[in-house]
Design a protein around this motif. Structure first.
Motif, short mmCIF file in Angstrom:
data_model
loop_
_atom_site.label_atom_id
_atom_site.label_comp_id
_atom_site.label_asym_id
_atom_site.label_seq_id
_atom_site.Cartn_x
_atom_site.Cartn_y
_atom_site.Cartn_z
N VAL A 98 0.81 -1.21 0.00
CA VAL A 98 0.00 0.00 0.00
C VAL A 98 0.85 1.27 0.00
N ALA A 99 2.07 1.19 0.54
CA ALA A 99 2.92 2.37 0.64
C ALA A 99 3.28 2.94 -0.72
N VAL A 100 3.33 2.10 -1.75
CA VAL A 100 3.71 2.57 -3.08
C VAL A 100 2.54 2.53 -4.06
N ALA A 101 1.34 2.33 -3.58
CA ALA A 101 0.16 2.27 -4.46
C ALA A 101 -0.09 3.64 -5.10
N PRO A 102 -0.51 3.68 -6.36
CA PRO A 102 -0.77 4.95 -7.05
C PRO A 102 -2.13 5.53 -6.62
N VAL A 103 -2.21 5.94 -5.37
CA VAL A 103 -3.49 6.30 -4.76
C VAL A 103 -4.16 7.47 -5.48
N GLU A 104 -3.44 8.55 -5.67
CA GLU A 104 -4.07 9.72 -6.29
C GLU A 104 -4.39 9.48 -7.76
N ARG A 105 -3.46 8.88 -8.50
CA ARG A 105 -3.69 8.68 -9.94
C ARG A 105 -4.89 7.77 -10.19
N ILE A 106 -4.90 6.59 -9.59
CA ILE A 106 -6.01 5.66 -9.80
C ILE A 106 -7.28 6.17 -9.12
N GLY A 107 -7.13 6.78 -7.94
CA GLY A 107 -8.29 7.32 -7.25
C GLY A 107 -9.04 8.33 -8.09
N ARG A 108 -8.33 9.25 -8.69
CA ARG A 108 -8.96 10.28 -9.52
C ARG A 108 -9.66 9.66 -10.74
N VAL A 109 -8.98 8.71 -11.39
CA VAL A 109 -9.55 8.11 -12.60
C VAL A 109 -10.84 7.36 -12.28
N LEU A 110 -10.83 6.58 -11.20
CA LEU A 110 -12.03 5.83 -10.84
C LEU A 110 -13.16 6.76 -10.41
N GLN A 111 -12.84 7.82 -9.68
CA GLN A 111 -13.88 8.75 -9.25
C GLN A 111 -14.54 9.45 -10.43
N ASP A 112 -13.79 9.63 -11.50
CA ASP A 112 -14.33 10.31 -12.69
C ASP A 112 -14.96 9.34 -13.69
N ASP A 113 -14.91 8.04 -13.41
CA ASP A 113 -15.43 7.07 -14.37
C ASP A 113 -16.95 7.19 -14.47
N PRO A 114 -17.49 7.29 -15.69
CA PRO A 114 -18.95 7.46 -15.86
C PRO A 114 -19.77 6.26 -15.40
N ALA A 115 -19.12 5.12 -15.10
CA ALA A 115 -19.87 3.96 -14.59
C ALA A 115 -20.46 4.24 -13.22
#
Length: 267
Positions: free
Chosen positions: A160-177
């Motif tokens: 978890v320490a090196v997970a791309p939290v902001e990058r993936i978090g933003r993309v999923l939050q913006d996903d139209p699904a």
């Protein structure tokens, strides 16, 4: 106040209304020119007989939230401090319904309701599944999804320490699904009793802790047989304790709820 570093401004509205349009909440949330917080929580009169008080949740951008486990625990601590509630148990009216709270060995504990895995509850326009795959270009991300009164997706990661939290978090939050965005958790299983977790919250960004996110992670992982009934959830700001007997049962959250300062904000 804060719960394991998840910080809140608490506004008591029981004596009368306080106007909180989104722009004002966002101004208060500014960590340089305002108070600074992840969410603003109001304490309101109870909606139904039997509750000590109600509460409402505003994200740092002024949007409303349906649940906040650490925020509800801070409201409970406030009411206990002023002796408006009994330490052995009382009820609060949250945005999504009744919440039971009490003092216990691991701090302030609350029942967070029954996890709802139905896609409609998460605002997800896909058939129900244990795992959903989202593709971004050549990258695929596998998530579990659950509602804890607010929408969560959970991604199991090796570190978890090196997970791309902001990058993936933003993309999923913006996903139209997702009809109303989502909170995104990144979970690392250490053993059946312990996980590490980081959460990218809707309307806030990454926070030091997230109570509903801790419950969501345990629910998703327990459904897969990855964790047991009692799990210590280690977040950047501290440890929360989650207990879930399984499907059909309410999930329980406990941990610290601390007072930081009190004052008057001039706007």
């Amino acid at each position: 106040m804060h719960g394991a570093g998840n910080d809140f401004a608490i506004v008591d509205r029981r004596a009368g209304p306080v106007d909180l349009p989104p722009a004002r909440v966002a101004r208060l949330a500014d960590r340089h020119r305002g108070i600074g917080f992840d969410q603003l929580i109001t304490i309101d009169p109870p909606r139904d007989p039997g509750a000590v008080a109600g509460y409402a949740i505003f994200n740092a951008d002024g949007s409303r939230a349906g649940q906040c486990g650490n925020g509800a625990r801070c409201v409970a601590a406030w009411l206990l401090r002023e002796e408006a509630a009994r330490a052995d148990g009382f009820s609060l009216d949250g945005p999504g319904g009744r919440v039971a709270a009490r003092i216990e060995g691991e701090g302030i504990g609350i029942d967070m309701g029954i996890p709802d895995f139905a896609p409609a509850a998460v605002g997800l326009s896909r058939p129900e599944a244990d795992r959903y795959v989202f593709r971004f270009g050549d990258e695929a991300v596998e998530v579990g999804a659950v509602s804890m009164g607010n929408p969560h997706v959970v991604i199991e990661v090796p570190e978890v320490a090196v997970a791309p939290v902001e990058r993936i978090g933003r993309v999923l939050q913006d996903d139209p699904a997702f009809s109303d965005s989502c909170n995104v958790g990144f979970a690392q299983v250490l053993d059946v009793d312990t996980i590490h977790l980081r959460v990218y919250e809707r309307g806030v960004g990454e926070t030091l802790a997230c109570g509903s996110g801790a419950c969501a992670a345990v629910a998703v992982l327990a459904r897969r047989g990855r964790v047991g009934e009692r799990v210590a959830v280690h977040l950047p700001g501290g440890v929360l304790h989650v207990r879930w007997p399984g499907p059909g049962y309410a999930i329980h959250l406990a941990g610290p709820a601390e007072f930081v300062f009190e004052g008057e904000f001039l706007t």
